[in-house]
Design an enzyme around this catalytic site. Sequence first.
Site, short mmCIF file in Angstrom:
data_model
loop_
_atom_site.label_atom_id
_atom_site.label_comp_id
_atom_site.label_asym_id
_atom_site.label_seq_id
_atom_site.Cartn_x
_atom_site.Cartn_y
_atom_site.Cartn_z
N PRO A 1 1.58 44.57 25.82
CA PRO A 1 0.58 45.54 25.78
C PRO A 1 0.17 45.88 24.11
CG PRO A 1 2.02 46.30 27.32
CD PRO A 1 2.77 45.11 26.39
N GLU A 2 -1.13 45.90 23.66
CA GLU A 2 -1.24 46.04 22.23
C GLU A 2 -2.10 47.38 22.22
OE1 GLU A 2 -0.76 44.59 19.67
OE2 GLU A 2 -0.38 42.43 20.48
#
Length: 270
Positions: free
Chosen positions: A2-3
């Site tokens: 997850p960014e």
Amino acid sequence: MPELPEVETTRRGIAPHLLGRRVTRLIVRDARLRWPIPEDLGIQIENQTFTAVRRRAKYLLLDIGGGTLISHLGMSGSLRLVPADTPVLKHEHVDIELDSGMTLRYTDPRRFGAMLWQPAGAEHPLLSHLGPEPLSDEFTGERLYQLSRKRSMAVKPFIMDNAVVVGVGNIYATEALFAAGIDPRREAGRISRARYLALAEEIRKVLARAIDSGGTTLRDFIGGDGKPGYFQQELFVYGRAGQLCKLCGTTLSECRLGQRSSVFCRHCQS
Ligand SMILES: [Zn+2]
């Protein structure tokens, strides 16, 4: 992994279901995340009401009771809302049961994520040295230019440094440098002010676009079985080494910078 855009999408997805809701019970099935979940977390949040759902860099900050529940999704974590009686599957380590009958469920196969507690008024050490948010007014090309002077490192790891600006992960650094026409191997301290102004604009754009495309996945945060909120936008270079540049047709090159793979176009980037 997850960014920042996925974390922001998570925030937007879960916020309406948490705000004003009281926690009836915390269930920790496995406390062994990147750091152990504090033993007193239940005491801190049970019978308390969520008052804000914020984000700083890739940390979710859930204000409740006398402080803030800090959550990080690590490499593989996700948060979603399920009806309280939903059977628990493997890797679903934490449930936060709400008075609405829904449960905020934390899943993390690799357990690199975090769930920590910060009393009000304190600043957690994880948050104290972070640079500005990329979509805030504090993040500017001028800042990049000033901070880069006399820096001999390559520009790509420079913009991925959380002290310079937060949330510019490998995908977004790679794409923003392509859009700005800057070779990722260039020495940070030798890039002009004008080019940094352009680069800051491209960093904003690529992140804003990713957050916008995440908006279409908000419903995935409720029920369901899958991983919520992860999405693809059109990528020009990231993950495309050996394929043709979408702008000029040149075969895309790959190099390693700061232990990370970097793809770029020798013709479009200099
Ligand atoms: Zn090209």
